[in-house]
Enzyme design. Structure first.
Site, PDB file in Angstrom:
ATOM      1  CG  ASN A 126      -1.760   1.223   1.355  1.00 17.03           C
ATOM      2  OD1 ASN A 126      -1.813   2.033   0.427  1.00 17.03           O
ATOM      3  ND2 ASN A 126      -2.437   1.379   2.484  1.00 17.03           N
ATOM      4  CD1 TRP A 127       3.678   1.209  -2.952  1.00 15.70           C
ATOM      5  CD2 TRP A 127       3.549   2.420  -4.841  1.00 15.70           C
ATOM      6  NE1 TRP A 127       4.438   0.583  -3.903  1.00 15.70           N
ATOM      7  CE2 TRP A 127       4.376   1.303  -5.073  1.00 15.70           C
ATOM      8  CE3 TRP A 127       3.320   3.315  -5.882  1.00 15.70           C
ATOM      9  CZ2 TRP A 127       4.985   1.071  -6.314  1.00 15.70           C
ATOM     10  CZ3 TRP A 127       3.913   3.079  -7.119  1.00 15.70           C
ATOM     11  CH2 TRP A 127       4.739   1.971  -7.321  1.00 15.70           C
ATOM     12  CE  LYS A 128      -0.328   3.344   4.778  1.00 17.17           C
ATOM     13  NZ  LYS A 128      -0.234   3.527   6.232  1.00 17.17           N
ATOM     14  CG  HIS A 185      -5.964   1.998   5.341  1.00 16.33           C
ATOM     15  ND1 HIS A 185      -5.513   2.997   6.176  1.00 16.33           N
ATOM     16  CD2 HIS A 185      -4.931   1.132   5.190  1.00 16.33           C
ATOM     17  CE1 HIS A 185      -4.249   2.748   6.498  1.00 16.33           C
ATOM     18  NE2 HIS A 185      -3.870   1.623   5.915  1.00 16.33           N
ATOM     19  CD  GLU A 196      -3.070   5.714   6.635  1.00 18.17           C
ATOM     20  OE1 GLU A 196      -3.081   5.687   5.394  1.00 18.17           O
ATOM     21  OE2 GLU A 196      -2.125   5.250   7.322  1.00 18.17           O
ATOM     22  CD  GLU A 245      -3.347  -2.096   7.626  1.00 14.77           C
ATOM     23  OE1 GLU A 245      -2.282  -2.379   7.072  1.00 14.77           O
ATOM     24  OE2 GLU A 245      -3.961  -1.040   7.401  1.00 14.77           O
ATOM     25  N   GLY A 301       2.577   2.926  10.752  1.00 13.47           N
ATOM     26  CA  GLY A 301       3.507   4.027  10.534  1.00 13.47           C
ATOM     27  C   GLY A 301       4.228   4.484  11.787  1.00 13.47           C
ATOM     28  CB  SER A 352       5.501  -1.077  11.993  1.00 13.42           C
ATOM     29  OG  SER A 352       5.040   0.253  12.212  1.00 13.42           O
ATOM     30  N   GLY A 383       2.849  -0.869   4.382  1.00 10.26           N
ATOM     31  CA  GLY A 383       2.855   0.544   4.021  1.00 10.26           C
ATOM     32  C   GLY A 383       4.277   1.012   3.728  1.00 10.26           C
ATOM     33  N   GLY A 384       4.883   1.684   4.702  1.00  7.50           N
ATOM     34  CA  GLY A 384       6.199   2.300   4.517  1.00  7.50           C
ATOM     35  C   GLY A 384       7.234   1.412   3.835  1.00  7.50           C
TER      36      GLY A 384
HETATM   37  P1  13P Z   1       3.012   0.861   7.766  1.00  9.72           P
HETATM   38  O1  13P Z   1       3.541  -0.441   7.208  1.00  9.72           O
HETATM   39  O2  13P Z   1       3.692   2.064   7.206  1.00  9.72           O
HETATM   40  O3  13P Z   1       2.933   0.839   9.250  1.00  9.72           O
HETATM   41  O4  13P Z   1       1.491   0.987   7.237  1.00  9.72           O
HETATM   42  C1  13P Z   1       0.633  -0.073   7.409  1.00  9.72           C
HETATM   43  C2  13P Z   1      -0.579   0.186   6.612  1.00  9.72           C
HETATM   44  O5  13P Z   1      -1.367   1.058   6.952  1.00  9.72           O
HETATM   45  C3  13P Z   1      -0.780  -0.599   5.383  1.00  9.72           C
HETATM   46  O6  13P Z   1      -2.067  -0.411   4.880  1.00  9.72           O
END
Ligand code: 13P
Length: 241
Positions: free
Chosen positions: A9-11, A90, A92, A162, A168, A203, A224-225
């Protein structure tokens, strides 16, 4: 037998140049897990054209099918670009854009109607965990979808746990904490649960992936990251065998 799945997930990160370099560097040789890359909408076509060994996912969609909904993207449009998976619910989207359980469920079914597989995200905040409400929050988030789904609709779903406090933050749920929730989710899904893939997200890195994937109810990761680094993401994919 559940095939492991690892999703990037590149966000809201990346650029044409980033996507170009990422796809050139991503080495999925020998990876047995199913790999999904979810770039921001403008890069879907570029990723669809260049990606090797992975399928395309999107990060969001509209619950509507078409019409006067400025700024929205429909499930059919995603399918037009060979998108197979789409993230719904998600944290967010839930916290920053006010998406509630009802809207998340509407998006879930909008995706399924077009043949996309939703990756339904659930998870508790730190405050909810500390108040001992983690499992009840997750049960409510699941119920909003499962309560409206037929047996058949429940077959075509991936669920990502999650914990909001692990996203993050560099703070991962311990493998035992994650397993406890994954096991709970599988139980909540009833008879169909044993065939549904449950991902962990929060993470995830190459350094902690193996111990997470070793848990019996963790079938992969939503990353994510660490998914912004092709080398690191490739290592995570390789770990999920
Ligand atoms: P991180 O891996 O950056 O913690 O993000 C997780 C996430 O929200 C994937 O959708």
């Amino acid at each position: 037998m559940r095939t492991p799945l690892v999703a990037a997930n590149w966000k809201m990160n990346g650029s044409r140049e980033f996507a170009e370099q990422f796809l050139a560097a991503l080495d999925l040789e020998g990876v047995t897990a199913e790999v999904v890359v979810c770039p921001p909408f403008p890069y879907l076509a570029q990723v669809a054209e260049k990606v090797r060994g992975a399928v395309l996912g999107a990060q969001n969609l509209s619950k509507e099918t078409s019409g006067a909904f400025t700024g929205e993207v429909s499930a059919a449009m995603l399918r037009d670009f060979d998108v197979r998976y789409v993230i719904v619910g998600h944290s967010e989207r839930r916290s920053l854009y006010g998406e509630g359980d009802e809207l998340v469920a509407d998006k879930f079914f909008a995706a399924q109607r077009e043949g996309l597989t939703p990756i339904l995200c659930v998870g508790e905040t730190l405050q909810e965990r500390e108040a001992g409400q983690a499992l009840s929050v997750i049960a409510r988030q699941l119920q909003a979808v499962t309560g409206r789904a037929s047996e058949d609709e429940l077959q075509r779903v991936v669920i990502a746990y999650e914990p909001v406090w692990a996203i993050g933050t560099g703070k991962t749920a311990s493998p035992e904490q994650a397993q406890e929730v994954h096991h709970f989710i599988r139980e909540q899904l009833g008879a169909k649960g044993s065939g549904i893939r449950l991902l962990y997200g929060g993470s995830v890195k190459s350094g902690n992936a193996a111990e997470l994937f070793a848990q019996p109810d963790i079938d992969g990761a939503l990353v994510g990251g660490a998914s912004l680094d092709a080398d690191e993401f490739g290592k995570i994919c390789r770990t999920a065998a």
